[in-house]
Design a protein around this motif. Structure first.
Motif, PDB file in Angstrom:
ATOM      1  N   ASP A  88      50.583 104.740   8.748  1.00  0.00           N
ATOM      2  CA  ASP A  88      51.750 105.268   9.446  1.00  0.00           C
ATOM      3  C   ASP A  88      53.070 104.658   9.004  1.00  0.00           C
ATOM      4  OD1 ASP A  88      49.966 106.806  11.009  1.00  0.00           O
ATOM      5  OD2 ASP A  88      49.697 105.131  12.397  1.00  0.00           O
ATOM      6  N   SER A  89      53.016 103.527   8.310  1.00  0.00           N
ATOM      7  CA  SER A  89      54.244 102.848   7.902  1.00  0.00           C
ATOM      8  C   SER A  89      54.002 102.049   6.632  1.00  0.00           C
ATOM      9  CB  SER A  89      54.735 101.912   9.015  1.00  0.00           C
ATOM     10  OG  SER A  89      55.823 101.138   8.565  1.00  0.00           O
ATOM     11  N   ARG A  90      54.775 102.328   5.612  1.00  0.00           N
ATOM     12  CA  ARG A  90      54.604 101.629   4.338  1.00  0.00           C
ATOM     13  C   ARG A  90      54.986 100.155   4.438  1.00  0.00           C
ATOM     14  NH1 ARG A  90      57.786 105.221   0.094  1.00  0.00           N
ATOM     15  NH2 ARG A  90      59.396 104.209   1.308  1.00  0.00           N
ATOM     16  N   ARG A  91      55.772  99.800   5.426  1.00  0.00           N
ATOM     17  CA  ARG A  91      56.213  98.407   5.545  1.00  0.00           C
ATOM     18  C   ARG A  91      55.218  97.529   6.297  1.00  0.00           C
ATOM     19  NH1 ARG A  91      62.130  98.717   7.882  1.00  0.00           N
ATOM     20  NH2 ARG A  91      61.223 100.450   9.011  1.00  0.00           N
ATOM     21  N   VAL A  92      54.245  98.144   6.935  1.00  0.00           N
ATOM     22  CA  VAL A  92      53.285  97.390   7.743  1.00  0.00           C
ATOM     23  C   VAL A  92      52.027  97.109   6.924  1.00  0.00           C
ATOM     24  CG1 VAL A  92      51.818  97.464   9.805  1.00  0.00           C
ATOM     25  CG2 VAL A  92      54.159  98.352   9.895  1.00  0.00           C
ATOM     26  N   VAL A  93      51.559  95.866   7.028  1.00  0.00           N
ATOM     27  CA  VAL A  93      50.320  95.464   6.366  1.00  0.00           C
ATOM     28  C   VAL A  93      49.294  95.156   7.443  1.00  0.00           C
ATOM     29  CG1 VAL A  93      49.240  93.718   4.901  1.00  0.00           C
ATOM     30  CG2 VAL A  93      51.547  94.518   4.382  1.00  0.00           C
ATOM     31  N   ARG A  94      48.113  95.669   7.237  1.00  0.00           N
ATOM     32  CA  ARG A  94      47.014  95.403   8.159  1.00  0.00           C
ATOM     33  C   ARG A  94      45.983  94.517   7.463  1.00  0.00           C
ATOM     34  NH1 ARG A  94      46.860  98.219  12.856  1.00  0.00           N
ATOM     35  NH2 ARG A  94      48.484  99.774  13.093  1.00  0.00           N
ATOM     36  N   VAL A  95      45.143  93.884   8.253  1.00  0.00           N
ATOM     37  CA  VAL A  95      44.128  92.981   7.715  1.00  0.00           C
ATOM     38  C   VAL A  95      42.773  93.439   8.222  1.00  0.00           C
ATOM     39  CG1 VAL A  95      43.312  90.597   7.622  1.00  0.00           C
ATOM     40  CG2 VAL A  95      45.773  91.068   7.738  1.00  0.00           C
ATOM     41  N   GLU A  96      41.852  93.646   7.295  1.00  0.00           N
ATOM     42  CA  GLU A  96      40.506  94.032   7.718  1.00  0.00           C
ATOM     43  C   GLU A  96      39.484  93.039   7.172  1.00  0.00           C
ATOM     44  OE1 GLU A  96      39.909  98.048   6.375  1.00  0.00           O
ATOM     45  OE2 GLU A  96      39.364  97.418   4.357  1.00  0.00           O
ATOM     46  N   ILE A  97      38.428  92.885   7.933  1.00  0.00           N
ATOM     47  CA  ILE A  97      37.363  91.972   7.548  1.00  0.00           C
ATOM     48  C   ILE A  97      36.486  92.672   6.508  1.00  0.00           C
ATOM     49  CG2 ILE A  97      35.804  92.677   9.406  1.00  0.00           C
ATOM     50  CD1 ILE A  97      35.093  89.629   9.668  1.00  0.00           C
ATOM     51  N   THR A  98      36.005  91.922   5.534  1.00  0.00           N
ATOM     52  CA  THR A  98      35.126  92.465   4.498  1.00  0.00           C
ATOM     53  C   THR A  98      33.671  92.169   4.879  1.00  0.00           C
ATOM     54  OG1 THR A  98      35.134  90.387   3.268  1.00  0.00           O
ATOM     55  CG2 THR A  98      36.873  92.002   2.721  1.00  0.00           C
ATOM     56  N   GLU A  99      32.750  92.699   4.079  1.00  0.00           N
ATOM     57  CA  GLU A  99      31.330  92.392   4.308  1.00  0.00           C
ATOM     58  C   GLU A  99      31.091  90.893   4.181  1.00  0.00           C
ATOM     59  OE1 GLU A  99      28.495  94.755   2.126  1.00  0.00           O
ATOM     60  OE2 GLU A  99      29.674  96.583   2.453  1.00  0.00           O
ATOM     61  N   GLU A 100      31.751  90.266   3.214  1.00  0.00           N
ATOM     62  CA  GLU A 100      31.637  88.810   3.039  1.00  0.00           C
ATOM     63  C   GLU A 100      32.144  88.087   4.281  1.00  0.00           C
ATOM     64  OE1 GLU A 100      30.964  85.043   1.438  1.00  0.00           O
ATOM     65  OE2 GLU A 100      30.267  86.970   0.685  1.00  0.00           O
ATOM     66  N   GLY A 101      33.242  88.572   4.847  1.00  0.00           N
ATOM     67  CA  GLY A 101      33.791  87.972   6.064  1.00  0.00           C
ATOM     68  C   GLY A 101      32.850  88.124   7.236  1.00  0.00           C
ATOM     69  N   THR A 102      32.242  89.285   7.358  1.00  0.00           N
ATOM     70  CA  THR A 102      31.285  89.531   8.440  1.00  0.00           C
ATOM     71  C   THR A 102      30.068  88.629   8.288  1.00  0.00           C
ATOM     72  OG1 THR A 102      32.038  91.820   8.649  1.00  0.00           O
ATOM     73  CG2 THR A 102      29.868  91.305   9.554  1.00  0.00           C
ATOM     74  N   ALA A 103      29.583  88.460   7.060  1.00  0.00           N
ATOM     75  CA  ALA A 103      28.432  87.577   6.817  1.00  0.00           C
ATOM     76  C   ALA A 103      28.798  86.125   7.127  1.00  0.00           C
ATOM     77  CB  ALA A 103      27.969  87.707   5.370  1.00  0.00           C
ATOM     78  N   THR A 104      29.997  85.713   6.744  1.00  0.00           N
ATOM     79  CA  THR A 104      30.452  84.351   7.033  1.00  0.00           C
ATOM     80  C   THR A 104      30.535  84.135   8.533  1.00  0.00           C
ATOM     81  OG1 THR A 104      31.707  84.222   4.970  1.00  0.00           O
ATOM     82  CG2 THR A 104      32.364  82.717   6.733  1.00  0.00           C
ATOM     83  N   LEU A 105      31.107  85.096   9.218  1.00  0.00           N
ATOM     84  CA  LEU A 105      31.252  85.005  10.668  1.00  0.00           C
ATOM     85  C   LEU A 105      29.886  84.903  11.346  1.00  0.00           C
ATOM     86  CD1 LEU A 105      33.570  84.967  12.670  1.00  0.00           C
ATOM     87  CD2 LEU A 105      33.459  87.446  12.757  1.00  0.00           C
ATOM     88  N   ARG A 106      28.945  85.706  10.913  1.00  0.00           N
ATOM     89  CA  ARG A 106      27.595  85.678  11.486  1.00  0.00           C
ATOM     90  C   ARG A 106      26.964  84.300  11.271  1.00  0.00           C
ATOM     91  NH1 ARG A 106      25.352  89.094   8.337  1.00  0.00           N
ATOM     92  NH2 ARG A 106      26.320  90.882   9.313  1.00  0.00           N
TER      93      ARG A 106
END
Length: 147
Positions: A88-106
């Motif tokens: 919705d906005s080119r100036r906004v950056v979002r952060v998403e968790i990757t599969e590696e992040g999910t495995a680390t979290l688990r």
């Protein structure tokens, strides 16, 4: 001679337990190459249904946006999160968790459970229930925090 200070003793015991928890957590996080602050950020990112904005993360962590940038940089370099554009906005950056992040979290969550078990091992089931109730009363009585 001064009389014993039960509140002072209780405060000291809580501080000693907190330091012990921090040592155990550091021992678990070190092999994963992640800091406690990065672990906290990773947990928060995973809670969102849609990848959060950097500003959302700063607000949830109650830190300045620059601090979030540094945390995200480290997690992104290790492949645990990635920055994605906001549709919705080119100036906004979002952060998403990757599969590696999910495995680390688990893995780290499993480690936290093991650490809790180590600390609670001397207590009976009834004592754990009582402690849980007391901790809930303390946490619920604290001023509202975002995390």
């Amino acid at each position: 001679m001064d009389s014993p200070d039960p509140d002072g003793l209780l405060a000291e015991q809580l501080l000693r337990l907190t330091r012990r928890l921090q040592r155990i957590q550091s021992r678990q996080l070190e092999p994963a190459g992640i800091t406690p602050a990065q672990f906290r950020l990773l947990r928060i990112v995973a809670q969102y249904d849609r990848a959060p904005r950097m500003a959302d993360l700063a607000q949830r962590l109650d830190v300045v946006p620059r601090a979030v940038t540094t945390l995200v940089d480290g997690l992104e370099a290790s492949g645990r999160v990635r920055r994605v554009p906001d549709p919705d906005s080119r100036r906004v950056v979002r952060v998403e968790i990757t599969e590696e992040g999910t495995a680390t979290l688990r893995s780290l969550r499993n480690g936290r459970r093991a650490a809790a078990e180590e600390i609670l091992a001397p207590l009976t089931a009834d004592q754990r229930d009582v402690l849980g109730g007391l901790l809930t009363a303390l946490v619920d009585g604290m001023p509202e925090r975002r995390c």
